[in-house]
Motif scaffolding. Structure first.
Motif, PDB file in Angstrom:
ATOM      1  N   ILE A 207       0.831  -1.196   0.000  1.00 28.93           N
ATOM      2  CA  ILE A 207       0.000   0.000   0.000  1.00 28.93           C
ATOM      3  C   ILE A 207       0.877   1.262   0.000  1.00 28.93           C
ATOM      4  N   TRP A 208       1.898   1.291   0.845  1.00 27.65           N
ATOM      5  CA  TRP A 208       2.773   2.455   0.916  1.00 27.65           C
ATOM      6  C   TRP A 208       3.635   2.563  -0.331  1.00 27.65           C
ATOM      7  N   ASP A 232      12.410   4.852  -1.033  1.00 22.51           N
ATOM      8  CA  ASP A 232      11.991   6.193  -0.612  1.00 22.51           C
ATOM      9  C   ASP A 232      10.709   6.142   0.223  1.00 22.51           C
ATOM     10  N   ALA A 233       9.806   5.223  -0.116  1.00 19.03           N
ATOM     11  CA  ALA A 233       8.560   5.103   0.661  1.00 19.03           C
ATOM     12  C   ALA A 233       8.864   4.695   2.095  1.00 19.03           C
ATOM     13  N   PRO A 402      15.899   0.908   5.241  1.00 15.17           N
ATOM     14  CA  PRO A 402      15.182   0.584   4.003  1.00 15.17           C
ATOM     15  C   PRO A 402      16.035  -0.046   2.912  1.00 15.17           C
ATOM     16  N   ALA A 403      17.143   0.574   2.552  1.00 14.85           N
ATOM     17  CA  ALA A 403      17.941   0.079   1.435  1.00 14.85           C
ATOM     18  C   ALA A 403      18.499  -1.312   1.709  1.00 14.85           C
ATOM     19  N   LYS A 404      18.989  -1.544   2.899  1.00 11.85           N
ATOM     20  CA  LYS A 404      19.579  -2.833   3.240  1.00 11.85           C
ATOM     21  C   LYS A 404      18.536  -3.938   3.233  1.00 11.85           C
ATOM     22  N   VAL A 405      17.425  -3.729   3.937  1.00  8.03           N
ATOM     23  CA  VAL A 405      16.405  -4.775   4.069  1.00  8.03           C
ATOM     24  C   VAL A 405      15.765  -5.084   2.715  1.00  8.03           C
ATOM     25  N   LEU A 406      15.402  -4.056   1.968  1.00  4.63           N
ATOM     26  CA  LEU A 406      14.772  -4.283   0.667  1.00  4.63           C
ATOM     27  C   LEU A 406      15.766  -4.902  -0.324  1.00  4.63           C
TER      28      LEU A 406
END
Length: 420
Positions: A207-208, A232-233, A402-406
């Protein structure tokens, strides 16, 4: 859509019915008598409202109109249906028709008829287009949508009034401003309930991501979990909701069940929810509002759609009889009855028109408006179940890095594709 959403939901809830076939594979109107085996998931939460009663009634009326086709109905609860169906397939006791939560794994094993083989042109044309397309694998439809659910933005009107907020937020900045006002003026209430725990991290995340023009996969079905739009989200969520304390202290361990319960108890002011939250809010005496989901620059014109699926197996060779049965099962009389029985959303145009025009379902109007433009998980990707499981396990921690996990999730998704 299963207990996931009403589950739904669904959510949305998934059903499994087994249709067992005996006799010849002759046409629906001629030849020997045939028994179809239908296996379906149970959307009821107790024996008194089990889906078995619905399907037995459909089967009896169908056979009365088609005496040479009988339907053996088996309804299985959501916790057991996938395991039992797998056992059926492995033992050679394959159903003719199955209604449950997913279909792509069975397409990968070449078990299913195409939708155009087991649905008349009229019935196929009556399916809401966005849901029909979600049933495709490689551009060919195999999954037939059965029931659906969608997401919308819920807010507590009383809390908004107390905080001096006059309208539902349309953009992320609006949502942040509303959350800040609620934190300042209505202590003890979680401004925005952000459930990124393992129950449904993939749903809230998507959703985000949609709100920033991102998503799980691109138009070709290639996974894009670590796209810049997605990073970015999550970065926005971290900086604007999580770090300032405008949501739960640890969203990655908070499930939707908790968020829904908090909203229904007046302890959370805003969240993304599906139609099952309507009755929960009424039961909790919460004066709620429903609006389109806020996006980065404005309210989204689409939403997350969730569907449960019907599919037909080739093993018993009863294509013609299955088509006759499914055309009957997808008549407005039957689909409307099921949707109203379990407070689910329609997947057919005539039932959608009936429910929107009857005046009996005003609470669902915001969801009806969003259904035709719903976005879906990559259901036609045969690796989606494995990738979804990884997102559930760790996707919520993207609000910390965010960047690491995704990036790690993207590597796992690519590995699943290469290993299939």
């Amino acid at each position: 859509m299963n207990k996931r959403f009403l589950v739904v939901a669904a959510g949305a809830c998934s059903i499994g019915l087994t249709l067992t076939a005996c006799g010849s594979s002759g046409g629906a109107s001629g030849g020997e008598a045939v028994t179809l085996k239908l296996v379906a998931a149970d959307y009821g939460d107790k024996a008194s409202n089990s889906s078995a009663a619905y399907w037995n009634d459909v089967a009896q009326r169908f056979t009365a109109a088609n005496p040479k086709i009988k339907v053996d109905v088996q309804v299985i609860n959501w916790n057991d249906i996938d395991t039992q169906v797998k056992t059926m397939i492995q033992s050679g006791n394959v159903p003719d028709v199955l209604q449950t939560g997913g279909y792509a794994d069975k397409v990968a094993d070449d078990l299913l008829y195409r939708a155009d083989e087991v649905l008349s042109e009229k019935t196929r044309a009556n399916l809401i287009d966005s849901f029909a397309k979600a049933g495709e694998v490689g551009g060919t439809q195999y999954g037939i949508p059965f029931v659906s659910s969608a997401r919308a933005f819920f807010y507590n009107k009383a809390v908004f009034a107390q905080a001096g907020i006059t309208e539902a937020p349309k953009s992320w900045d609006d949502l942040k401003a509303a959350a800040e006002q609620i934190k300042a003026k209505v202590p003890g209430v979680t401004p925005y309930a952000l459930p990124l725990g393992p129950e449904e991290a993939q749903g809230e995340s998507l959703i985000w991501e949609l709100g920033n023009g991102g998503g799980i996969a691109d138009a070709k079905g290639t996974y894009t979990l670590n796209s810049q739009a997605n990073v970015d989200a999550f970065s926005w969520l971290k900086s604007n909701l999580v770090d300032p304390g405008l949501t739960y202290a640890n969203p990655a361990t908070t499930d939707r069940k908790t968020a829904f319960a908090d909203f229904a108890a007046g302890k959370a002011a805003m969240l993304n929810g599906h139609p099952s939250l309507i009755q929960m809010s009424k039961d909790g005496k919460v004066d709620y509002g429903v609006a389109p989901i806020p996006g980065k620059t404005g309210a989204l014109k689409s939403t997350l759609g969730v569907a449960d699926w019907m599919m037909a197996f080739k093993d018993n060779g009863h294509k013609d009889q299955v088509r006759t049965f499914l055309d009957f099962a997808y008549s407005k009389e039957n689909t409307l009855k099921f949707d109203e029985l379990y407070n689910l959303m329609p997947v057919t145009e005539d039932t959608l028109q009936e429910m929107t025009g009857s005046g009996k379902h005003q609470d669902l109007e915001p969801f009806f408006a969003l259904l035709p433009n719903a976005a879906f998980y990559p259901l036609g990707n045969t690796t989606w179940d494995a990738v979804s499981a990884e997102i559930k396990k760790s996707g919520g921690t993207a609000v910390t890095d965010p960047a690491k996990v995704l990036g790690e999730l993207q590597k796992k998704a690519e590995a699943a594709v290469s290993n299939q």
